[in-house]
Write a protein that holds these residues in place. Structure first.
Motif, PDB file in Angstrom:
ATOM      1  N   TRP A  94       0.657  -1.372  -0.062  1.00 53.35           N
ATOM      2  CA  TRP A  94      -0.171  -0.253   0.081  1.00 53.35           C
ATOM      3  C   TRP A  94       1.022   1.633  -0.075  1.00 53.35           C
ATOM      4  CZ3 TRP A  94      -4.730   0.565  -1.554  1.00 53.35           C
ATOM      5  CH2 TRP A  94      -5.883  -0.393  -2.209  1.00 53.35           C
ATOM      6  N   ILE A  95       2.001   1.073   0.496  1.00 57.38           N
ATOM      7  CA  ILE A  95       2.737   2.479   0.761  1.00 57.38           C
ATOM      8  C   ILE A  95       3.776   2.821  -1.154  1.00 57.38           C
ATOM      9  CG2 ILE A  95       5.370   3.714   1.489  1.00 57.38           C
ATOM     10  CD1 ILE A  95       4.572   1.609   4.043  1.00 57.38           C
ATOM     11  N   GLY A  96       4.111   1.641  -1.557  1.00 62.51           N
ATOM     12  CA  GLY A  96       4.430   1.629  -3.454  1.00 62.51           C
ATOM     13  C   GLY A  96       2.587   1.892  -3.813  1.00 62.51           C
ATOM     14  N   LEU A  97       1.223   1.528  -3.625  1.00 58.92           N
ATOM     15  CA  LEU A  97       0.556   1.702  -3.903  1.00 58.92           C
ATOM     16  C   LEU A  97      -0.001   3.264  -3.822  1.00 58.92           C
ATOM     17  CD1 LEU A  97      -1.513  -0.383  -3.887  1.00 58.92           C
ATOM     18  CD2 LEU A  97      -0.587   0.019  -5.728  1.00 58.92           C
ATOM     19  N   VAL A  98       0.097   3.794  -2.563  1.00 60.35           N
ATOM     20  CA  VAL A  98      -0.006   5.179  -2.143  1.00 60.35           C
ATOM     21  C   VAL A  98       1.386   6.374  -3.083  1.00 60.35           C
ATOM     22  CG1 VAL A  98      -0.564   6.690  -0.638  1.00 60.35           C
ATOM     23  CG2 VAL A  98      -1.643   4.676  -0.988  1.00 60.35           C
ATOM     24  N   VAL A  99       2.410   6.240  -2.669  1.00 61.48           N
ATOM     25  CA  VAL A  99       3.262   7.530  -2.822  1.00 61.48           C
ATOM     26  C   VAL A  99       3.344   7.284  -4.966  1.00 61.48           C
ATOM     27  CG1 VAL A  99       5.830   7.641  -2.413  1.00 61.48           C
ATOM     28  CG2 VAL A  99       4.496   6.612  -0.951  1.00 61.48           C
ATOM     29  N   GLY A 100       2.701   7.977  -5.538  1.00 72.02           N
ATOM     30  CA  GLY A 100       2.284   8.310  -6.091  1.00 72.02           C
ATOM     31  C   GLY A 100       2.078   9.666  -6.812  1.00 72.02           C
ATOM     32  N   VAL A 101       2.287   9.777  -8.273  1.00 68.85           N
ATOM     33  CA  VAL A 101       2.169  11.230  -8.372  1.00 68.85           C
ATOM     34  C   VAL A 101       0.061  11.590  -8.467  1.00 68.85           C
ATOM     35  CG1 VAL A 101       2.110  12.413 -10.604  1.00 68.85           C
ATOM     36  CG2 VAL A 101       4.358  11.695  -9.999  1.00 68.85           C
ATOM     37  N   PRO A 102       0.001  10.372  -9.181  1.00 65.07           N
ATOM     38  CA  PRO A 102      -1.588  11.338  -9.184  1.00 65.07           C
ATOM     39  C   PRO A 102      -1.740  11.272  -7.619  1.00 65.07           C
ATOM     40  CG  PRO A 102      -1.655   9.128 -10.526  1.00 65.07           C
ATOM     41  CD  PRO A 102       0.168   9.564  -9.389  1.00 65.07           C
ATOM     42  N   VAL A 124      -9.636  13.487   1.313  1.00 61.47           N
ATOM     43  CA  VAL A 124      -9.311  12.496   0.860  1.00 61.47           C
ATOM     44  C   VAL A 124      -9.278  11.824   1.782  1.00 61.47           C
ATOM     45  CG1 VAL A 124      -7.080  12.200   0.151  1.00 61.47           C
ATOM     46  CG2 VAL A 124      -7.832  14.102  -1.069  1.00 61.47           C
ATOM     47  N   PHE A 125      -8.976  11.849   3.659  1.00 57.24           N
ATOM     48  CA  PHE A 125      -9.263  11.321   3.919  1.00 57.24           C
ATOM     49  C   PHE A 125      -9.981  10.610   5.034  1.00 57.24           C
ATOM     50  CE2 PHE A 125      -9.124  10.175   8.357  1.00 57.24           C
ATOM     51  CZ  PHE A 125      -8.584   9.366   9.095  1.00 57.24           C
ATOM     52  N   LEU A 126     -11.747  11.300   4.347  1.00 58.45           N
ATOM     53  CA  LEU A 126     -13.002  10.709   4.585  1.00 58.45           C
ATOM     54  C   LEU A 126     -13.031   9.615   3.974  1.00 58.45           C
ATOM     55  CD1 LEU A 126     -16.144  10.160   5.893  1.00 58.45           C
ATOM     56  CD2 LEU A 126     -16.658  12.347   5.224  1.00 58.45           C
ATOM     57  N   GLY A 319      -3.864   0.668   7.104  1.00 54.93           N
ATOM     58  CA  GLY A 319      -3.124   2.017   7.060  1.00 54.93           C
ATOM     59  C   GLY A 319      -3.175   2.954   6.133  1.00 54.93           C
ATOM     60  N   LEU A 320      -4.112   2.723   5.358  1.00 54.91           N
ATOM     61  CA  LEU A 320      -4.487   3.406   3.816  1.00 54.91           C
ATOM     62  C   LEU A 320      -4.708   4.467   3.981  1.00 54.91           C
ATOM     63  CD1 LEU A 320      -5.261   3.200   0.725  1.00 54.91           C
ATOM     64  CD2 LEU A 320      -7.197   1.947   0.962  1.00 54.91           C
ATOM     65  N   PRO A 321      -5.914   4.780   4.588  1.00 53.70           N
ATOM     66  CA  PRO A 321      -6.260   6.313   4.887  1.00 53.70           C
ATOM     67  C   PRO A 321      -5.530   7.110   5.265  1.00 53.70           C
ATOM     68  CG  PRO A 321      -7.975   4.747   5.813  1.00 53.70           C
ATOM     69  CD  PRO A 321      -6.901   3.453   5.932  1.00 53.70           C
ATOM     70  N   ILE A 322      -4.863   6.416   6.520  1.00 54.54           N
ATOM     71  CA  ILE A 322      -3.433   7.412   7.047  1.00 54.54           C
ATOM     72  C   ILE A 322      -1.885   7.502   6.296  1.00 54.54           C
ATOM     73  CG2 ILE A 322      -1.368   7.177   9.218  1.00 54.54           C
ATOM     74  CD1 ILE A 322      -3.453   5.230  10.375  1.00 54.54           C
ATOM     75  N   PHE A 323      -1.895   6.473   4.857  1.00 51.79           N
ATOM     76  CA  PHE A 323      -1.088   6.524   3.581  1.00 51.79           C
ATOM     77  C   PHE A 323      -1.469   7.860   3.302  1.00 51.79           C
ATOM     78  CE2 PHE A 323       0.102   2.238   4.882  1.00 51.79           C
ATOM     79  CZ  PHE A 323       1.294   2.373   5.865  1.00 51.79           C
ATOM     80  N   MET A 324      -2.946   7.840   2.821  1.00 49.60           N
ATOM     81  CA  MET A 324      -2.976   8.457   1.263  1.00 49.60           C
ATOM     82  C   MET A 324      -3.256   9.995   2.433  1.00 49.60           C
ATOM     83  SD  MET A 324      -4.033   6.999  -1.092  1.00 49.60           S
ATOM     84  CE  MET A 324      -5.372   8.423  -1.953  1.00 49.60           C
ATOM     85  N   GLY A 325      -3.419  10.465   3.555  1.00 47.08           N
ATOM     86  CA  GLY A 325      -4.043  11.195   3.968  1.00 47.08           C
ATOM     87  C   GLY A 325      -2.108  11.653   3.672  1.00 47.08           C
ATOM     88  N   VAL A 326      -1.574  11.671   5.246  1.00 43.44           N
ATOM     89  CA  VAL A 326       0.629  12.187   5.175  1.00 43.44           C
ATOM     90  C   VAL A 326       0.302  12.598   3.729  1.00 43.44           C
ATOM     91  CG1 VAL A 326       1.986  10.768   5.656  1.00 43.44           C
ATOM     92  CG2 VAL A 326       0.956  11.164   7.179  1.00 43.44           C
ATOM     93  N   PHE A 327      -0.242  11.659   2.291  1.00 35.65           N
ATOM     94  CA  PHE A 327       1.260  11.904   0.893  1.00 35.65           C
ATOM     95  C   PHE A 327      -0.048  12.393   0.307  1.00 35.65           C
ATOM     96  CE2 PHE A 327       2.479  11.193  -3.301  1.00 35.65           C
ATOM     97  CZ  PHE A 327       3.982  11.050  -3.143  1.00 35.65           C
ATOM     98  N   THR A 328      -1.422  13.021   0.560  1.00 31.73           N
ATOM     99  CA  THR A 328      -1.529  13.973   0.308  1.00 31.73           C
ATOM    100  C   THR A 328      -1.699  15.707   0.925  1.00 31.73           C
ATOM    101  OG1 THR A 328      -4.084  13.666   1.199  1.00 31.73           O
ATOM    102  CG2 THR A 328      -3.873  12.665  -0.896  1.00 31.73           C
ATOM    103  N   PHE A 329      -1.406  15.418   2.212  1.00 29.05           N
ATOM    104  CA  PHE A 329      -0.899  16.543   2.954  1.00 29.05           C
ATOM    105  C   PHE A 329       0.718  16.943   2.436  1.00 29.05           C
ATOM    106  CE2 PHE A 329       2.487  18.113   6.327  1.00 29.05           C
ATOM    107  CZ  PHE A 329       1.343  19.820   5.946  1.00 29.05           C
ATOM    108  N   VAL A 330       2.076  15.924   1.795  1.00 29.16           N
ATOM    109  CA  VAL A 330       3.126  15.642   1.296  1.00 29.16           C
ATOM    110  C   VAL A 330       2.614  16.409   0.239  1.00 29.16           C
ATOM    111  CG1 VAL A 330       4.874  15.364   0.274  1.00 29.16           C
ATOM    112  CG2 VAL A 330       4.315  14.242   2.722  1.00 29.16           C
ATOM    113  N   GLY A 331       2.265  16.479  -0.883  1.00 27.21           N
ATOM    114  CA  GLY A 331       1.666  17.018  -1.770  1.00 27.21           C
ATOM    115  C   GLY A 331       1.060  18.442  -1.880  1.00 27.21           C
ATOM    116  N   LEU A 332       0.162  19.038  -1.162  1.00 30.84           N
ATOM    117  CA  LEU A 332      -0.238  20.406  -0.793  1.00 30.84           C
ATOM    118  C   LEU A 332       0.076  20.796  -0.224  1.00 30.84           C
ATOM    119  CD1 LEU A 332      -3.085  21.448  -1.452  1.00 30.84           C
ATOM    120  CD2 LEU A 332      -3.655  20.948   1.012  1.00 30.84           C
ATOM    121  N   ALA A 333       1.471  20.305   1.274  1.00 27.98           N
ATOM    122  CA  ALA A 333       1.653  21.496   1.103  1.00 27.98           C
ATOM    123  C   ALA A 333       3.326  21.496   0.490  1.00 27.98           C
ATOM    124  CB  ALA A 333       2.958  20.860   2.785  1.00 27.98           C
ATOM    125  N   VAL A 334       3.846  20.639  -0.969  1.00 22.03           N
ATOM    126  CA  VAL A 334       5.270  20.950  -1.403  1.00 22.03           C
ATOM    127  C   VAL A 334       4.385  21.684  -2.167  1.00 22.03           C
ATOM    128  CG1 VAL A 334       6.283  19.936  -3.216  1.00 22.03           C
ATOM    129  CG2 VAL A 334       6.352  19.053  -1.075  1.00 22.03           C
TER     130      VAL A 334
END
Length: 553
Positions: A94-102, A124-126, A319-334
């Motif tokens: 799931w980490i490999g799936l979540v961490v990506g450009v889309p 996204v989290f919900l 951990g899917l909702p957490i992984f998605m929440g964290v990485f979408t925050f990374v995208g938004l923050a950057v």
């Protein structure tokens, strides 16, 4: 799972062979004796169902001269010795799936459409929190019986009816394969010197430049080389990539924090929507974000069939909702940091990495994007279409041949057009295909839990005999097919309006389209259960006997 229109359930069916097939886990604490019952044609044991009981010979898959067309080694139940995936393996997947450009784009695309940063992240989290429920429910039979998604679909849609739904799921995977491959090709493109990018002219009929298209084909070919090794190659790649992707993501976030002076600016991105406008955007956005992983949630048995236990598959995926929440925050923050650092918003991470500077830094960053794209693409967008083609014609297709056709169809989807704007990506692509996947998931879950009570006859899942439990009417469960159509049709007017084919439709169809996944999932699932209960004869508490089903799951 579903009812038959012309046949009654055979829950008292015994297997004609003395050697069982490989299930994984059985509810009964004792094994009942098998009574020989002549069937025509006789059912055969499979290859990968090795017996865990002592002093019994191991059955050989497709040992007879004329194998059943429903059988294929790539679809056979996973042997107990091959069930080695731990919760860590599934988390790595799931980490490999979540961490990506889309995923990086997701929250940013919602901000681009008018949401505030907190509204976008919450949406996204919900969505992923809601998706985890059907994800767990669909994963269970994969772990319990060791069967992939196409075989599970046979239990509810019929031996031949399963081809319809697996091809529908496969086509969505082909589209995503094209999108991810285009993103990977862009990572190669930004590494090229400017002179090389101008070597070939813009191809107007294709809608892209010749050099960009060549980079796309190069990245496309690299992925095929990995896929050719089969599922083992996919698992090795995912486990290796997860820690690398975590480190690279943390490095990018740290760079943005230091150079932008913190992340306070992230939460200054306020909403540009009024109350009614927000809710009009929220529901289709929630549907789109559920659709983002509704693809994998549907064919998750393709992966959980290798899990050691139900506990491993649940912990590994929670951990899917957490992984998605964290990485979408990374995208938004950057992305928001780029306005402070460069004076303008750079939402494309590939273009951003090209501007960070330094050849070594850029090569390292682009390598990370390529790795993230490959891990997501192969696991999420190759396995399901390839298995769908094997299920469609087991005697012709292998996993590798299916993967090749998947990749070719990915080109035909012209992904550069799907990514041309946030609106086309969210409203047309994500919401559009959710109209197909929602009804399929609702029918399979209702059938497995409410009708079949989690009890499957594995031998009949691999038999095309007209006397098989899942042959239904000519190989199709007509109730499931009717429910599928009923779940899809009401969404079509809204979709056709969205793509411009129909100029105007009543508002009710627009609301249905904006909630396409929810509407299809619940309406098709309920109709399938209701009609099945009307037609089926009561089966009581009878169980299908499967001696090889382990007693611990």
């Amino acid at each position: 799972m579903t009812s038959k229109l012309f046949f009654t359930h055979h829950h008292h069916r015994f297997h004609p062979h003395p050697h069982p097939h490989p299930h994984l886990h059985f509810l009964s604490p004792s094994h009942k004796p098998l009574l020989p019952l002549p069937l025509s044609p006789p059912l055969r044991p499979f290859p990968s169902l090795s017996i865990s009981l002592p002093k019994q010979p191991k059955p050989h898959f497709m040992a007879q001269a004329q194998p059943d067309p429903a059988q294929n080694p790539d679809l056979a139940p996973t042997e107990p010795k091959a069930r080695t995936q731990t919760w860590l393996d599934l988390s790595s997947l799931w980490i490999g799936l979540v961490v990506g450009v889309p995923t990086y784009y997701l929250a940013g695309s919602l901000v681009d459409l008018g949401m505030s940063s907190s509204q976008a992240l919450s949406t996204v989290f919900l969505a992923n929190l809601l998706l985890i429920i059907p994800l767990f429910l669909t994963a269970h039979p994969g772990t319990r019986y060791g069967i992939p998604f196409p075989v599970l679909a046979r239990s509810s849609f019929g031996i031949h009816g399963s081809n319809v739904v697996t091809v529908m799921r496969g086509l969505v995977g082909c589209g995503w394969f094209g999108i991810e491959s285009w993103i990977g090709g862009q990572a190669i493109y930004v590494l090229l010197p400017e002179k090389l990018t101008l070597m070939l002219p813009y191809i107007y009929w294709l809608g892209t430049s010749g050099v960009e298209f060549l980079c796309f084909l190069v990245f496309w070919g690299v992925q095929l080389g990995i896929v050719w090794r089969g599922m083992e190659g996919v698992r090795v790649l995912e486990r290796f990539s997860a820690p690398v992707l975590i480190v690279l993501t943390a490095a990018l976030l740290g760079w943005a924090y230091v150079n932008a002076g913190g992340f306070g600016h992230v939460f200054t991105l306020s909403s540009r929507l009024s109350g009614p406008e927000f809710w009009a955007l929220f529901f289709p956005s929630l549907t789109a974000n559920i659709s983002f992983w509704a693809t994998v949630a549907l064919n998750i048995p393709d992966f959980t069939r290798y899990a050691r236990s139900q506990k491993d598959q649940i912990i590994g995926q929670i951990g899917l909702p957490i992984f998605m929440g964290v990485f979408t925050f990374v995208g938004l923050a950057v992305t928001s940091s780029t306005e402070v650092i460069f004076g303008k918003i750079i939402s494309n991470p590939i273009q951003l990495l090209a501007k960070i500077g330094g050849l070594t830094t850029m090569i390292l960053a682009i390598t990370g994007i390529s790795l993230a794209t490959i891990t997501t693409n192969i696991a999420a967008n190759v396995v399901a279409p390839a298995n769908a083609l094997v299920n469609l014609n087991p005697s012709v297709f292998t996993f590798q041949k299916g993967a090749l056709l998947t990749a070719l169809l990915g080109i035909a989807f012209q992904p550069w057009r799907l990514l041309k704007s946030s609106e086309s990506f969210v409203y047309t692509w994500l919401v559009g295909y959710s109209a197909l996947l929602g009804p399929i998931g609702g029918i399979i879950i209702a059938d497995y839990y409410l009708l079949k009570k989690m009890k499957l006859n594995i031998q009949d899942l691999y038999s095309s005999s007209s006397r098989g439990e899942y042959y239904y009417s000519g190989g199709y469960n007509l109730i499931a097919m009717v429910s599928l159509v009923a779940g899809i049709l009401p969404v079509m007017p809204g979709f056709l309006n969205n793509v411009g084919i129909i100029k105007s439709v009543p508002n009710v169809f627009l609301h249905i389209y904006n909630n396409a996944w929810f509407f299809g999932f619940f309406s098709a699932g309920f109709l399938h259960w209701f009609l099945s209960c009307l037609v089926e004869k009561p089966t009581g508490e009878n169980e299908v006997i499967d001696p090889l089903l382990p007693k611990t799951i």
